[in-house]
Design a protein around this motif. Structure first.
Motif, mmCIF file in Angstrom:
data_model
loop_
_atom_site.group_PDB
_atom_site.id
_atom_site.type_symbol
_atom_site.label_atom_id
_atom_site.label_comp_id
_atom_site.label_asym_id
_atom_site.label_seq_id
_atom_site.Cartn_x
_atom_site.Cartn_y
_atom_site.Cartn_z
ATOM 1 N N TRP A 133 0.806 -1.303 -0.062
ATOM 2 C CA TRP A 133 -0.081 -0.139 0.103
ATOM 3 C C TRP A 133 0.804 1.265 -0.009
ATOM 4 C CZ3 TRP A 133 -1.169 3.736 3.783
ATOM 5 C CH2 TRP A 133 -2.361 4.668 3.590
ATOM 6 N N ILE A 134 1.884 1.267 0.884
ATOM 7 C CA ILE A 134 2.868 2.408 0.778
ATOM 8 C C ILE A 134 3.566 2.660 -0.313
ATOM 9 C CG2 ILE A 134 4.872 3.192 1.860
ATOM 10 C CD1 ILE A 134 3.913 2.067 4.465
ATOM 11 N N GLN A 135 4.218 1.752 -0.841
ATOM 12 C CA GLN A 135 4.849 1.466 -2.171
ATOM 13 C C GLN A 135 3.939 2.157 -3.307
ATOM 14 O OE1 GLN A 135 7.694 -1.487 -3.161
ATOM 15 N NE2 GLN A 135 7.482 -2.296 -1.101
ATOM 16 N N TYR A 136 2.765 1.660 -3.286
ATOM 17 C CA TYR A 136 1.802 1.831 -4.293
ATOM 18 C C TYR A 136 1.568 3.493 -4.371
ATOM 19 C CZ TYR A 136 -2.623 3.091 -6.562
ATOM 20 O OH TYR A 136 -3.664 3.738 -7.148
ATOM 21 N N TYR A 137 1.482 4.219 -3.153
ATOM 22 C CA TYR A 137 1.099 5.584 -3.113
ATOM 23 C C TYR A 137 2.337 6.294 -3.399
ATOM 24 C CZ TYR A 137 -3.841 5.712 -1.935
ATOM 25 O OH TYR A 137 -5.175 5.555 -1.803
ATOM 26 N N ILE A 138 3.556 5.580 -2.959
ATOM 27 C CA ILE A 138 4.808 6.566 -3.397
ATOM 28 C C ILE A 138 5.008 6.519 -4.750
ATOM 29 C CG2 ILE A 138 7.227 6.516 -2.926
ATOM 30 C CD1 ILE A 138 6.955 6.031 -0.124
ATOM 31 N N ARG A 139 4.793 5.392 -5.542
ATOM 32 C CA ARG A 139 5.012 5.667 -6.782
ATOM 33 C C ARG A 139 3.983 6.398 -7.511
ATOM 34 N NH1 ARG A 139 6.161 -0.301 -5.685
ATOM 35 N NH2 ARG A 139 8.386 -0.769 -6.380
ATOM 36 N N LEU A 140 2.936 6.294 -7.290
ATOM 37 C CA LEU A 140 1.829 7.025 -7.699
ATOM 38 C C LEU A 140 2.190 8.752 -7.445
ATOM 39 C CD1 LEU A 140 -1.120 7.352 -8.982
ATOM 40 C CD2 LEU A 140 -2.024 7.225 -6.494
ATOM 41 N N LEU A 141 2.375 9.096 -6.436
ATOM 42 C CA LEU A 141 2.863 10.381 -6.184
ATOM 43 C C LEU A 141 3.981 10.878 -7.009
ATOM 44 C CD1 LEU A 141 2.299 10.637 -2.446
ATOM 45 C CD2 LEU A 141 0.671 11.528 -3.937
ATOM 46 N N ILE A 142 5.064 9.878 -7.134
ATOM 47 C CA ILE A 142 6.184 10.228 -7.977
ATOM 48 C C ILE A 142 5.770 10.465 -9.533
ATOM 49 C CG2 ILE A 142 8.568 9.464 -8.938
ATOM 50 C CD1 ILE A 142 8.901 8.323 -6.059
ATOM 51 N N SER A 143 4.952 9.468 -10.005
ATOM 52 C CA SER A 143 4.409 9.637 -11.403
ATOM 53 C C SER A 143 3.650 10.745 -11.767
ATOM 54 C CB SER A 143 3.714 8.164 -11.720
ATOM 55 O OG SER A 143 2.303 8.412 -10.826
ATOM 56 N N GLN A 144 2.989 11.234 -10.545
ATOM 57 C CA GLN A 144 2.185 12.455 -10.781
ATOM 58 C C GLN A 144 3.179 14.066 -10.654
ATOM 59 O OE1 GLN A 144 -0.668 12.083 -7.794
ATOM 60 N NE2 GLN A 144 -2.136 10.908 -8.959
ATOM 61 N N ASP A 145 4.003 13.993 -9.750
ATOM 62 C CA ASP A 145 4.729 15.264 -9.426
ATOM 63 C C ASP A 145 6.139 15.140 -9.504
ATOM 64 O OD1 ASP A 145 2.053 16.412 -9.270
ATOM 65 O OD2 ASP A 145 2.019 15.564 -7.166
ATOM 66 N N GLY A 146 6.743 13.853 -9.489
ATOM 67 C CA GLY A 146 7.981 13.655 -9.697
ATOM 68 C C GLY A 146 8.636 13.633 -8.127
ATOM 69 N N ILE A 147 9.923 13.057 -8.242
ATOM 70 C CA ILE A 147 10.405 12.637 -6.765
ATOM 71 C C ILE A 147 10.417 13.694 -5.704
ATOM 72 C CG2 ILE A 147 12.844 13.378 -7.402
ATOM 73 C CD1 ILE A 147 13.479 10.371 -6.220
ATOM 74 N N SER A 148 10.592 14.880 -6.063
ATOM 75 C CA SER A 148 10.533 16.042 -5.042
ATOM 76 C C SER A 148 9.173 16.832 -4.965
ATOM 77 C CB SER A 148 11.439 17.098 -5.883
ATOM 78 O OG SER A 148 12.778 16.867 -6.285
ATOM 79 N N SER A 149 8.139 15.871 -5.410
ATOM 80 C CA SER A 149 7.081 16.281 -4.871
ATOM 81 C C SER A 149 6.590 16.458 -3.345
ATOM 82 C CB SER A 149 5.860 15.501 -5.253
ATOM 83 O OG SER A 149 4.391 15.643 -4.916
ATOM 84 N N SER A 150 5.902 17.681 -3.086
ATOM 85 C CA SER A 150 5.776 17.888 -1.569
ATOM 86 C C SER A 150 4.467 16.891 -1.157
ATOM 87 C CB SER A 150 5.156 19.537 -1.263
ATOM 88 O OG SER A 150 3.912 19.650 -2.074
ATOM 89 N N ASN A 151 4.060 16.274 -1.791
ATOM 90 C CA ASN A 151 2.814 15.308 -1.647
ATOM 91 C C ASN A 151 3.541 14.045 -0.957
ATOM 92 O OD1 ASN A 151 0.786 16.795 -2.215
ATOM 93 N ND2 ASN A 151 0.603 16.253 -4.152
ATOM 94 N N ILE A 152 4.747 13.772 -1.475
ATOM 95 C CA ILE A 152 5.595 12.498 -0.852
ATOM 96 C C ILE A 152 5.842 12.918 0.723
ATOM 97 C CG2 ILE A 152 7.597 11.204 -0.822
ATOM 98 C CD1 ILE A 152 7.282 11.453 -4.072
ATOM 99 N N SER A 153 6.457 14.126 0.751
ATOM 100 C CA SER A 153 6.703 14.422 2.237
ATOM 101 C C SER A 153 5.436 14.309 3.238
ATOM 102 C CB SER A 153 7.213 15.795 2.258
ATOM 103 O OG SER A 153 8.304 16.031 1.571
ATOM 104 N N THR A 154 4.199 14.835 2.516
ATOM 105 C CA THR A 154 3.012 14.874 3.341
ATOM 106 C C THR A 154 2.684 13.517 3.498
ATOM 107 O OG1 THR A 154 2.110 17.037 2.285
ATOM 108 C CG2 THR A 154 0.532 15.473 3.560
#
Length: 372
Positions: A133-154
């Motif tokens: 579940w965690i890996q799914y969302y991290i990959r999803l957020l990276i695909s949407q906004d890139g590895i520096s996305s603030s959503n990953i930090s959130t």
């Protein structure tokens, strides 16, 4: 038997010597030869991605432990033979504390995910393990906004906050929980921004600019309440932050703390899209006054660094029809207070609200803490 072992060892040494360029064996060359004999293994690229995320090192280590079931969860300790009398969740007491329950299914976790800017329904995809579940969302957020996305930090910060929130309940059971989990997450993310040295003030357009010929701070005021006289006021600082390129905006408000050492935030924040800095400032006033009304505050003194908005609230000047509609809403709501004064102040006077608004714009944070 001993002669066979000696012959075997001699054969290995001769093999290693022959495999080196110089023909002389060393530990380094022996290790290199043995590594070549191992079957090729394909490493999961996710772990390389994990260590390259722009996060605090302790967050990365925490996430790595979580993905490997390495945290001291009650069910995991019980499985390993640690004598634990009660394996129920300390946050809700309803179910056994396992990884999925603590970080996804507990009512505290569900409220944290739904109330945050990511608006995640943590009970969806229930068939996934917590790691998947965690890996799914991290990959999803990276695909949407890139590895520096603030959503990953959130996302990772919410996991970290849930873990700290749980530990505080476990190790300090007699301490009353004053701070709601949403505000707890906000504090965690605020600390993360400071640690990562993210300067939001250079990219967010200020809500007002210094102009020549304006009255000094404190002398430009709009009176909206029933009476203009009063002595006991709740003082609020308000600010809006706005990204001109993306039109993302954040708004923040908070009560002045009488004790300078008191770092609690009594107020709130929100985020959205705005057409201008003035638009975000007006929304901040509307939300703050509504919050003050809900908290049964009858006399309020509000501080803003926007000269233009205070001017409009005084009934002077002209503005966009959308802004004027918001101004009318603010005036209407302010007229329900016994006392409601709005002062033009300098940026230092609303520094804390400015920080809250800036972080709300960057991290899409929404929270609301009431008066005690």
């Amino acid at each position: 038997m001993k002669k066979k072992e000696e012959k075997s060892e001699e054969g290995i040494v001769r093999f290693l010597d022959a495999a080196t360029v110089s023909g002389v064996y060393s530990v380094k060359t022996g290790y290199a030869v043995l590594i070549q004999q191992l079957p090729a293994q394909t490493a999961d690229p996710f772990w390389k991605t994990l260590w390259s995320l722009p996060l605090q090192p302790k967050w990365k280590l925490f996430l790595w432990k979580l993905l490997h079931n390495g945290l001291a969860i009650k069910s995991e300790l019980h499985r390993q033979g640690v004598p634990i009398q009660d394996v129920s969740c300390d946050l809700c007491g309803a179910q056994t504390e396992d990884f999925n329950h603590l970080f996804r299914e507990c009512r505290i976790a569900r409220a944290a995910w739904r109330g945050g800017c990511l608006n995640i329904h943590s009970q969806l995809h229930g068939y996934h393990s917590i790691s998947d579940w965690i890996q799914y969302y991290i990959r999803l957020l990276i695909s949407q906004d890139g590895i520096s996305s603030s959503n990953i930090s959130t996302f990772v910060g919410t996991l970290w906050a849930l873990w700290l929130f749980r530990n505080n309940r476990v190790f300090n059971p007699d301490t009353p929980v004053i701070q709601p989990v949403g505000l707890y997450i906000f504090s965690i993310l605020q600390t993360h921004i400071v640690f990562m040295d993210t300067d939001t003030t250079t990219t967010i357009s200020p809500s007002s600019t210094i102009q020549e010929g304006l009255p000094p701070p404190g002398f430009h005021v709009a009176h909206l309440g029933i009476s203009r006289t009063g002595t006991l006021f709740v003082q609020l600082q308000i600010d809006g932050a706005w990204y001109k390129d993306t039109r993302h905006a954040g708004i923040g408000w908070c009560v002045d703390n009488a004790n300078p050492l008191d770092d609690r935030i009594i107020g709130g924040s929100n985020f959205g899209l705005c057409t201008s800095a003035l638009h975000s400032e007006a929304l901040a006033f509307l939300y703050a006054l509504q919050w003050a009304s809900d908290c049964h505050i009858h006399s309020a003194r509000l501080f803003s660094d926007s000269y233009n908005l205070v001017t409009l609230l005084r009934g002077d000047g002209r503005g966009d029809i959308g802004i004027l509609w918001l101004v009318q809403q603010i005036q209407c709501l302010g007229s329900t207070f016994q006392h409601c004064e709005i002062y033009k102040a300098d940026r230092n006077r609303v520094h804390r609200a400015h920080q809250i608004a800036g972080e709300a714009a960057v991290l899409f944070i929404r929270f609301n803490s009431t008066m005690l």
